[in-house]
Design an enzyme around this catalytic site. Sequence first.
Site, PDB file in Angstrom:
ATOM      1  N   GLU B  52     -71.624  68.508  -4.227  1.00 51.26           N
ATOM      2  CA  GLU B  52     -72.703  67.580  -3.851  1.00 51.26           C
ATOM      3  C   GLU B  52     -73.478  68.073  -2.629  1.00 51.26           C
ATOM      4  O   GLU B  52     -74.665  67.801  -2.487  1.00 51.26           O
ATOM      5  CB  GLU B  52     -72.146  66.184  -3.585  1.00 51.26           C
ATOM      6  CG  GLU B  52     -71.716  65.431  -4.844  1.00 51.26           C
ATOM      7  CD  GLU B  52     -70.295  65.764  -5.284  1.00 51.26           C
ATOM      8  OE1 GLU B  52     -69.654  66.637  -4.653  1.00 51.26           O
ATOM      9  OE2 GLU B  52     -69.819  65.142  -6.259  1.00 51.26           O
ATOM     10  N   PHE B 114     -61.008  52.578  -7.329  1.00 48.29           N
ATOM     11  CA  PHE B 114     -60.992  54.031  -7.493  1.00 48.29           C
ATOM     12  C   PHE B 114     -62.351  54.615  -7.103  1.00 48.29           C
ATOM     13  O   PHE B 114     -63.393  54.110  -7.523  1.00 48.29           O
ATOM     14  CB  PHE B 114     -60.664  54.383  -8.952  1.00 48.29           C
ATOM     15  CG  PHE B 114     -60.715  55.860  -9.213  1.00 48.29           C
ATOM     16  CD1 PHE B 114     -59.815  56.722  -8.584  1.00 48.29           C
ATOM     17  CD2 PHE B 114     -61.668  56.404 -10.057  1.00 48.29           C
ATOM     18  CE1 PHE B 114     -59.882  58.095  -8.797  1.00 48.29           C
ATOM     19  CE2 PHE B 114     -61.725  57.772 -10.284  1.00 48.29           C
ATOM     20  CZ  PHE B 114     -60.835  58.624  -9.645  1.00 48.29           C
ATOM     21  N   GLN B 115     -62.322  55.665  -6.341  1.00 48.03           N
ATOM     22  CA  GLN B 115     -63.525  56.337  -5.848  1.00 48.03           C
ATOM     23  C   GLN B 115     -64.505  55.387  -5.180  1.00 48.03           C
ATOM     24  O   GLN B 115     -65.711  55.562  -5.255  1.00 48.03           O
ATOM     25  CB  GLN B 115     -64.211  57.130  -6.970  1.00 48.03           C
ATOM     26  CG  GLN B 115     -63.371  58.339  -7.405  1.00 48.03           C
ATOM     27  CD  GLN B 115     -64.114  59.330  -8.268  1.00 48.03           C
ATOM     28  OE1 GLN B 115     -65.021  58.955  -9.007  1.00 48.03           O
ATOM     29  NE2 GLN B 115     -63.727  60.596  -8.203  1.00 48.03           N
ATOM     30  N   LYS B 164     -72.154  50.405 -10.496  1.00 52.40           N
ATOM     31  CA  LYS B 164     -72.202  50.737 -11.916  1.00 52.40           C
ATOM     32  C   LYS B 164     -72.690  49.568 -12.767  1.00 52.40           C
ATOM     33  O   LYS B 164     -73.397  49.760 -13.766  1.00 52.40           O
ATOM     34  CB  LYS B 164     -70.821  51.185 -12.387  1.00 52.40           C
ATOM     35  CG  LYS B 164     -70.835  51.816 -13.766  1.00 52.40           C
ATOM     36  CD  LYS B 164     -69.482  52.403 -14.090  1.00 52.40           C
ATOM     37  CE  LYS B 164     -69.507  53.086 -15.452  1.00 52.40           C
ATOM     38  NZ  LYS B 164     -68.198  53.653 -15.776  1.00 52.40           N
ATOM     39  N   MET B 474     -72.697  84.417  15.774  1.00 50.73           N
ATOM     40  CA  MET B 474     -73.320  83.737  16.912  1.00 50.73           C
ATOM     41  C   MET B 474     -72.268  83.299  17.920  1.00 50.73           C
ATOM     42  O   MET B 474     -72.463  83.418  19.133  1.00 50.73           O
ATOM     43  CB  MET B 474     -74.154  82.546  16.412  1.00 50.73           C
ATOM     44  CG  MET B 474     -75.049  81.942  17.465  1.00 50.73           C
ATOM     45  SD  MET B 474     -76.169  83.152  18.202  1.00 50.73           S
ATOM     46  CE  MET B 474     -77.691  82.854  17.290  1.00 50.73           C
TER      47      MET B 474
END
Lengths: 169, 574
Positions: B52, B114-115, B164, B474
């Site tokens: 993602e 869930f999630q 959802k 760096m």
Amino acid sequence: MANGMKEIGRHSLSLYVSNKPGVLNRITQVFSRRGYNIDSLVVSETQDPRFSRMNIVASGDRETLEQILKQLNKLVDVIHAKDYSFEDVIQKELVLFKIDCTAEVRTEALQICDAFKARTVDLSADTLTVEVTGTTEKLDAMKTMFEPFGIRELVRTGKVLMARGKAAT
Amino acid sequence: MAVKKSTGAEVLVDILIEEGVEFIFGLPGGSTIPVFDALVDKRIRLILTRHEQGAVHMADGYARATGKTAVVLVTSGPGATNTVTGLLTALMDSVPMVVICGQTPSSSLGLDAFQEADTSGITYPVVKHSYLLKDPADLPRVVKEAFYLAGTGRPGPVLIDLPKDISAALLEYGGKEDGRDFHLPGYVVPTRGDEEAIGRAARLLGEAKRPLVLVGHGAVISNASPELKALIETMQIPVVNTLLGKGAFPETHPLNLGMLGMHGTAYANKAVIECDLIMSVGSRWDDRIVGRYDEFCPAAMKIHIDIDPAEIDKVVKVDVGIIGDAKTVLAQMLPLLEPGDTADWVKRVGRFRREYPLKYKKEGKLRAQHVMEELYRLCDGKAVVVTDVGQHQMWAAQYMLADSGNNWISSGGAGTMGFGLPAAIGAQLGRPGEPVVAIVGDGGFQMTLAELATAGIAKLPIKIVVINNHYLGMVRQWQNLFYDERYSGVDLEGNPDFVKLAQSYGLKGFRITRPADIRRVLKAAMDYNEGPCLIDAEVEKHDNVFPIVPAGAALRNMILEPPKRKLEKPTGGT
């Protein structure tokens, strides 16, 4: 100006905001991100249920506070945010005091209540509970007067403010 | 006539098409299945990413390369939390983006489903605005408001948390005008600047003996290039630009001194130190360009044009602040300008340019600067250059000059390693047919390299140049210069063979190890257009970026070349 020479003060802010979930989170994060503590916070619906009024008292340096105000005004859910610390506005706060108060000292306690225009809301053999409204300074003074009795509990609503006359807050 | 009912997901996709969305960057999951289902029948291209974070940076690169609002679609929980770095990157650099996150059904919110993650709560500090949809009837308005907020004023990412049950619900969608009844009383889009302030600024510009214009990302975002050019040429004022302001005023123009700040050119910084007036056009006086705030041009008049009122006086206190859109404000200013005499000043900064040029050794080991200089020449300065974050980014900023703002894409404010490759994919999708070069370091590249698959599948002819010094360069540079060469956590032992890695993804791989190879290999890579290719440039491991202004120091403390004596640790910044 050298670091550490910042002007620290207590500021009273009024915010006009959308009355929606999450708005309070967005606002408090603007303070917490800068390590700024909120001393008191009052939120309630306004005459228009789509909006809420928030009154926030916070202490800190003025420069950071100006940045906080700008960042608050940038939030989509904040219609406006303003610092009223240096303006003549109506300011009120309500406090409930529950103090140790047996019969021997009751007259003295009630005299203090009288002087501060406080109202008795509950009385028991050992305690006295009073409500009083006024400016923060007045309530602080009353607290000092009650301290020798023993303050069992104290709850303050936090400051609310409103512009005078026709001016909108 | 009865309006046909569609699912929330179908309405969402229809609105995306109405908004002109060409691509959705994302990865599915349980809570977004209805939306991915709706995509099957619609004319909108899904770019399936491998992570993602890759999706958000791709959207970012697309938005910066095209100026259009980009769309990300991810699932709930970890899908949403994986976008946080990309949201921060987009917020810091004012990139227009709508990020749609699936969410557990509304009835399960707060039940540790869930999630499930508190996506709104987690992302409040990294979005311009966000929505948690609770009622399907709000969907058209919320999606349209999200696009409006993302793309107007100071652009930024807007997040929609989409449970959802809302994407699965049936609703009546009335078409284009449905949901246009925005109620945003707290949102103001500044356009025209205050006439009086603009008049004052114009007068000060004319009176100044040693004026300087500082060009920032705001000038790119508002397409202010023509107005900027007119102002600079009329007034004969030298220009410096920030990392993200590159190209808004052509860097090949004789009046442009290039990037200022920590790793800016010495001549740009010298001009900043000596100027008697500095006007920022859409720059926020970042600590990377200003150094010490209290020692930044103390004697110069300061003018600041910015669309965000919160930027005025935030860190550098200015004499004239103008809130408005850069293009509009400059157009208002142009008719008021009366050129002063800057001939001596222009001559003086020209001398700085000749006396303190950028330099490096071309003989001996392969140098990153050399690779970039040749690459710049081969592309004729016309490529869209996308970078990652680190030493290579600063060298690219110094050597890959930009003549158009949309041709330079880099993570500035957030300094997000892993940005380069996915952002280049987004840029190439948005600008097909144009050369896109991703310049990345071996450190940052490995944070998002799984997107090589995404680039390969889409057959995007991106040139991925890995400046490979086997170090987190760096930080190594700081430890080398300021921490007694006590190296800690910077050795990238265990790097893969990047050429073989590219080949394993089905991509073409090249390698450069000697200065003599540079031109030949780069030319072969530029001529290869069947898909992405990777060029592993095995550069000198111990090179440092110069000039450098130690963090928190004033610009006059700039170090031009490797110091002979030990330096103190920087105290004032990161």
